[in-house]
Motif scaffolding. Sequence first.
Motif, PDB file in Angstrom:
ATOM      1  N   SER A 182       0.829  -1.208   0.000  1.00 41.78           N
ATOM      2  CA  SER A 182       0.000   0.000   0.000  1.00 41.78           C
ATOM      3  C   SER A 182       0.863   1.259   0.000  1.00 41.78           C
ATOM      4  O   SER A 182       0.634   2.194  -0.758  1.00 41.78           O
ATOM      5  CB  SER A 182      -0.922  -0.009   1.220  1.00 41.78           C
ATOM      6  N   VAL A 183       1.880   1.291   0.879  1.00 44.94           N
ATOM      7  CA  VAL A 183       2.788   2.437   0.906  1.00 44.94           C
ATOM      8  C   VAL A 183       3.530   2.576  -0.414  1.00 44.94           C
ATOM      9  O   VAL A 183       3.692   3.679  -0.958  1.00 44.94           O
ATOM     10  CB  VAL A 183       3.786   2.303   2.077  1.00 44.94           C
ATOM     11  N   ALA A 184       3.965   1.454  -0.984  1.00 51.78           N
ATOM     12  CA  ALA A 184       4.728   1.483  -2.230  1.00 51.78           C
ATOM     13  C   ALA A 184       3.916   2.099  -3.361  1.00 51.78           C
ATOM     14  O   ALA A 184       4.422   2.927  -4.126  1.00 51.78           O
ATOM     15  CB  ALA A 184       5.162   0.060  -2.593  1.00 51.78           C
ATOM     16  N   LEU A 185       2.661   1.720  -3.480  1.00 57.69           N
ATOM     17  CA  LEU A 185       1.843   2.216  -4.589  1.00 57.69           C
ATOM     18  C   LEU A 185       1.332   3.638  -4.346  1.00 57.69           C
ATOM     19  O   LEU A 185       1.283   4.458  -5.259  1.00 57.69           O
ATOM     20  CB  LEU A 185       0.664   1.264  -4.828  1.00 57.69           C
ATOM     21  N   LEU A 186       0.957   3.925  -3.107  1.00 62.33           N
ATOM     22  CA  LEU A 186       0.372   5.240  -2.831  1.00 62.33           C
ATOM     23  C   LEU A 186       1.389   6.371  -2.947  1.00 62.33           C
ATOM     24  O   LEU A 186       1.041   7.476  -3.386  1.00 62.33           O
ATOM     25  CB  LEU A 186      -0.259   5.251  -1.435  1.00 62.33           C
ATOM     26  N   THR A 187       2.623   6.143  -2.565  1.00 65.28           N
ATOM     27  CA  THR A 187       3.608   7.228  -2.684  1.00 65.28           C
ATOM     28  C   THR A 187       3.866   7.579  -4.149  1.00 65.28           C
ATOM     29  O   THR A 187       3.999   8.757  -4.490  1.00 65.28           O
ATOM     30  CB  THR A 187       4.926   6.827  -2.009  1.00 65.28           C
ATOM     31  N   THR A 188       3.918   6.589  -5.005  1.00 63.52           N
ATOM     32  CA  THR A 188       4.042   6.880  -6.438  1.00 63.52           C
ATOM     33  C   THR A 188       2.829   7.650  -6.941  1.00 63.52           C
ATOM     34  O   THR A 188       2.942   8.596  -7.719  1.00 63.52           O
ATOM     35  CB  THR A 188       4.203   5.568  -7.230  1.00 63.52           C
ATOM     36  N   PHE A 189       1.650   7.235  -6.485  1.00 58.48           N
ATOM     37  CA  PHE A 189       0.411   7.919  -6.858  1.00 58.48           C
ATOM     38  C   PHE A 189       0.434   9.375  -6.392  1.00 58.48           C
ATOM     39  O   PHE A 189       0.087  10.292  -7.156  1.00 58.48           O
ATOM     40  CB  PHE A 189      -0.772   7.175  -6.236  1.00 58.48           C
ATOM     41  N   TYR A 190       0.849   9.603  -5.146  1.00 54.63           N
ATOM     42  CA  TYR A 190       0.913  10.979  -4.629  1.00 54.63           C
ATOM     43  C   TYR A 190       1.896  11.831  -5.439  1.00 54.63           C
ATOM     44  O   TYR A 190       1.610  12.993  -5.756  1.00 54.63           O
ATOM     45  CB  TYR A 190       1.346  10.963  -3.159  1.00 54.63           C
ATOM     46  N   GLY A 191       3.054  11.250  -5.739  1.00 55.69           N
ATOM     47  CA  GLY A 191       4.038  12.017  -6.500  1.00 55.69           C
ATOM     48  C   GLY A 191       3.535  12.421  -7.862  1.00 55.69           C
ATOM     49  O   GLY A 191       3.709  13.575  -8.298  1.00 55.69           O
ATOM     50  N   LEU A 192       2.868  11.519  -8.559  1.00 58.05           N
ATOM     51  CA  LEU A 192       2.339  11.826  -9.889  1.00 58.05           C
ATOM     52  C   LEU A 192       1.218  12.852  -9.823  1.00 58.05           C
ATOM     53  O   LEU A 192       1.147  13.772 -10.652  1.00 58.05           O
ATOM     54  CB  LEU A 192       1.847  10.543 -10.557  1.00 58.05           C
ATOM     55  N   MET A 193       0.331  12.718  -8.862  1.00 56.36           N
ATOM     56  CA  MET A 193      -0.800  13.643  -8.755  1.00 56.36           C
ATOM     57  C   MET A 193      -0.346  15.040  -8.369  1.00 56.36           C
ATOM     58  O   MET A 193      -0.812  16.038  -8.935  1.00 56.36           O
ATOM     59  CB  MET A 193      -1.804  13.116  -7.727  1.00 56.36           C
ATOM     60  N   ILE A 194       0.567  15.133  -7.403  1.00 55.39           N
ATOM     61  CA  ILE A 194       1.043  16.458  -6.987  1.00 55.39           C
ATOM     62  C   ILE A 194       1.781  17.161  -8.132  1.00 55.39           C
ATOM     63  O   ILE A 194       1.592  18.358  -8.370  1.00 55.39           O
ATOM     64  CB  ILE A 194       1.950  16.322  -5.748  1.00 55.39           C
ATOM     65  N   ALA A 195       2.599  16.403  -8.851  1.00 60.16           N
ATOM     66  CA  ALA A 195       3.370  17.006  -9.935  1.00 60.16           C
ATOM     67  C   ALA A 195       2.480  17.430 -11.098  1.00 60.16           C
ATOM     68  O   ALA A 195       2.593  18.553 -11.611  1.00 60.16           O
ATOM     69  CB  ALA A 195       4.440  16.033 -10.419  1.00 60.16           C
ATOM     70  N   ASN A 196       1.559  16.564 -11.519  1.00 57.51           N
ATOM     71  CA  ASN A 196       0.820  16.798 -12.765  1.00 57.51           C
ATOM     72  C   ASN A 196      -0.500  17.528 -12.593  1.00 57.51           C
ATOM     73  O   ASN A 196      -1.040  18.049 -13.581  1.00 57.51           O
ATOM     74  CB  ASN A 196       0.563  15.448 -13.460  1.00 57.51           C
ATOM     75  N   LEU A 197      -1.000  17.581 -11.361  1.00 55.09           N
ATOM     76  CA  LEU A 197      -2.257  18.295 -11.142  1.00 55.09           C
ATOM     77  C   LEU A 197      -2.073  19.629 -10.420  1.00 55.09           C
ATOM     78  O   LEU A 197      -2.968  20.466 -10.459  1.00 55.09           O
ATOM     79  CB  LEU A 197      -3.226  17.426 -10.334  1.00 55.09           C
ATOM     80  N   VAL A 198      -0.936  19.817  -9.767  1.00 54.83           N
ATOM     81  CA  VAL A 198      -0.731  21.049  -8.994  1.00 54.83           C
ATOM     82  C   VAL A 198       0.507  21.817  -9.465  1.00 54.83           C
ATOM     83  O   VAL A 198       0.402  22.947  -9.961  1.00 54.83           O
ATOM     84  CB  VAL A 198      -0.613  20.743  -7.483  1.00 54.83           C
ATOM     85  N   VAL A 199       1.669  21.207  -9.318  1.00 57.02           N
ATOM     86  CA  VAL A 199       2.916  21.942  -9.502  1.00 57.02           C
ATOM     87  C   VAL A 199       3.138  22.340 -10.962  1.00 57.02           C
ATOM     88  O   VAL A 199       3.373  23.515 -11.271  1.00 57.02           O
ATOM     89  CB  VAL A 199       4.105  21.116  -8.973  1.00 57.02           C
ATOM     90  N   LEU A 200       3.091  21.394 -11.876  1.00 57.86           N
ATOM     91  CA  LEU A 200       3.383  21.695 -13.278  1.00 57.86           C
ATOM     92  C   LEU A 200       2.339  22.607 -13.927  1.00 57.86           C
ATOM     93  O   LEU A 200       2.711  23.493 -14.716  1.00 57.86           O
ATOM     94  CB  LEU A 200       3.532  20.396 -14.074  1.00 57.86           C
ATOM     95  N   PRO A 201       1.034  22.465 -13.637  1.00 57.21           N
ATOM     96  CA  PRO A 201       0.090  23.465 -14.159  1.00 57.21           C
ATOM     97  C   PRO A 201       0.363  24.872 -13.647  1.00 57.21           C
ATOM     98  O   PRO A 201       0.240  25.850 -14.401  1.00 57.21           O
ATOM     99  CB  PRO A 201      -1.269  22.941 -13.675  1.00 57.21           C
ATOM    100  N   LEU A 202       0.749  25.000 -12.369  1.00 55.26           N
ATOM    101  CA  LEU A 202       1.096  26.321 -11.845  1.00 55.26           C
ATOM    102  C   LEU A 202       2.346  26.868 -12.527  1.00 55.26           C
ATOM    103  O   LEU A 202       2.441  28.067 -12.816  1.00 55.26           O
ATOM    104  CB  LEU A 202       1.315  26.244 -10.334  1.00 55.26           C
ATOM    105  N   GLU A 203       3.319  25.990 -12.782  1.00 48.62           N
ATOM    106  CA  GLU A 203       4.539  26.419 -13.475  1.00 48.62           C
ATOM    107  C   GLU A 203       4.219  26.923 -14.868  1.00 48.62           C
ATOM    108  O   GLU A 203       4.760  27.937 -15.325  1.00 48.62           O
ATOM    109  CB  GLU A 203       5.520  25.240 -13.526  1.00 48.62           C
TER     110      GLU A 203
END
Length: 279
Positions: A182-203
């Motif tokens: 669960s930890v292994a999959l969720l951390t990858t999921f969090y990283g992708l969502m934060i990068a592609n839904l928040v950080v990169l659109p703001l950039e």
Amino acid sequence: MSRKNYLIMAAVAVALLVAFWASGSLLMFFNPLGLLLVLGGTLSAAWVAFPRTTLLGLWEQMSGLRQAKVLSARQLVELFYQLGRLRRFRGVRHMEELAEGNDNQFLRMAVAMVADERPAVDIAQRLEQEMDFFLARRESQRAVLSFMGRLAPAFGLAGTMIGLIRMLHTLSDPTAVASGMSVALLTTFYGLMIANLVVLPLERKLKEHNRAEAVEMALITEGAVALAQETNASAVAARLASFRYAEEAQAAGPRLNIKGALESLRAVAAGLRKVSDER
């Protein structure tokens, strides 16, 4: 950000929540340790990589992005036409009063130099220098988000490695194996969502805003140089109107190059120096 952007973000959040709910319990998508690893690691790396002033500047820029307004080419043509008429018929004091009513600091500085009757060459050089410094600060602040957008998935992958290591050490316990996966999959999921839904659109949004500011500054510089050369109001408006292609290129997006705007300003300054030397 505008109300439109908030509505889009809210719609995306609702769609994600519905998708998570349809997949099962929402709690199975929540892992505080994995989220802390991705967010904490990304923010800590950005804090180490960039100066404190750059990070504070990014925060200020993001806070004021909703109120920030960039003058369009049409608005600048009309504004400099009014400035030219005021200088011709009522004097430089009234021209400064009109500029002081605008929140654009770069515009006020340009008009103040024209009112001081400084040579057109000096005005072009000073404004070009100010534009270089301003855009350099903006680009360094935008680079923080670009850096974070690359790091968030990397820290998600690091969390995946941690989960796999934990799982391999507890193969005899099925409960621990499930927890580690669960930890292994969720951390990858969090990283992708934060990068592609928040950080990169703001950039990307900051990049477009910086491009718009570069066009605005280039047009203001051209208008100030025209006023310093004592060009009449109609000629100033016609001169700026020829630069309206920049607004169309701005709407087109990546085709507009900030360096191209700076090179145009340098060409104007070089031409003015040549005319000054011939005199």
